[in-house]
Design an enzyme around this catalytic site. Structure first.
Site, mmCIF file in Angstrom:
data_model
loop_
_atom_site.group_PDB
_atom_site.id
_atom_site.type_symbol
_atom_site.label_atom_id
_atom_site.label_comp_id
_atom_site.label_asym_id
_atom_site.label_seq_id
_atom_site.Cartn_x
_atom_site.Cartn_y
_atom_site.Cartn_z
ATOM 1 N N HIS A 134 -3.751 -4.652 -0.171
ATOM 2 C CA HIS A 134 -3.333 -5.249 1.088
ATOM 3 C C HIS A 134 -3.422 -6.762 0.975
ATOM 4 C CE1 HIS A 134 -2.988 -1.728 3.782
ATOM 5 N NE2 HIS A 134 -3.909 -1.202 2.996
ATOM 6 N N CYS A 161 0.845 -1.198 0.000
ATOM 7 C CA CYS A 161 0.000 0.000 0.000
ATOM 8 C C CYS A 161 0.883 1.251 0.000
ATOM 9 C CB CYS A 161 -0.981 -0.029 1.167
ATOM 10 S SG CYS A 161 -2.342 1.155 0.968
ATOM 11 N N GLU A 175 -2.470 -8.978 3.029
ATOM 12 C CA GLU A 175 -2.838 -9.566 4.325
ATOM 13 C C GLU A 175 -4.339 -9.505 4.586
ATOM 14 O OE1 GLU A 175 -2.329 -5.193 5.309
ATOM 15 O OE2 GLU A 175 -1.513 -6.639 3.875
#
Length: 209
Positions: A181, A79, A183
């Site tokens: 992102h 990001c 994750e």
């Protein structure tokens, strides 16, 4: 071991938990000296480009990160951590980035809701080991108001549409960045992190410090 850079501007715990779920050892690093002991690093980030660079400067991360990139070991920005890989950011004025990739970071134009927030499909522009096992047009999760405009289009490995075509995955050699992102982008985001973790595990570069 994967190091997660803590400079006060990132979702450290979510990245750490995702790597733990994939059984890759990771540590949150608060001092640049810790770069010597890791085989790969992740530079997360949320917020504004200028604030991120100011925090990196204040905590003496800038030159050690550039040296780490030059060492050939795997480096992944996420990001805002991807955006600061570029030379210039235009958020709240013009600011110098890490300049590991050539290009600028600019704001989305009027006509679309900003920030770009939510799920979007990614078109794969060129092969990357980070994309192994990930299908074309897989969904990833984004939260950003600015996007990269690389000087060299060859650094773009994946792109998305949001009123404009913007880079979602960029990189060359050992330096890579994801605008999304990973994750938070299960399952394909975890696949990308798994690919990164395997790359780190197989990496036999030694420290150049």
């Amino acid at each position: 071991m994967i190091g997660i850079v803590d400079y006060g501007r990132g979702n450290l715990r979510s990245v750490e938990k995702a790597l733990a779920k994939l059984n890759f050892p990771a540590k949150i690093m608060t001092e640049p000296e810790e770069l010597k002991a890791v085989q790969g690093i992740i530079l997360p980030g949320v917020g504004a480009f200028a604030d991120a660079m100011a925090a990196l400067k204040e905590k003496s991360w800038i030159e050690p990160l550039r040296q780490y990139a030059a060492s050939g070991r795997p480096f992944l920005g996420i990001c805002l951590g991807m955006q600061v890989l570029f030379a210039i950011g235009e958020e709240h004025g013009e600011h110098q980035g890490l300049a590991l990739l050539p290009g600028r970071v600019v704001r989305f134009s009027e006509g679309r809701k900003v920030p770009h927030m939510g799920w979007n499909t990614m078109h794969q522009e060129r092969p990357s080991l980070l994309l192994k096992g990930i299908p074309e047009e897989a969904f990833f999760y984004f939260v950003h108001s600015y996007y990269a405009v690389p000087d060299d289009p060859e650094v773009v490995a994946g792109s998305c549409d949001y009123g404009v075509r913007f880079p979602a995955l960029v990189g060359r050699d050992n330096v890579w960045g994801a605008q999304f992102h990973p994750e938070k982008s299960s399952p394909w985001g975890l696949t990308l992190l798994e690919n990164f973790g395997r790359w780190v595990s197989e990496n036999d570069c030694v420290s150049s410090y």
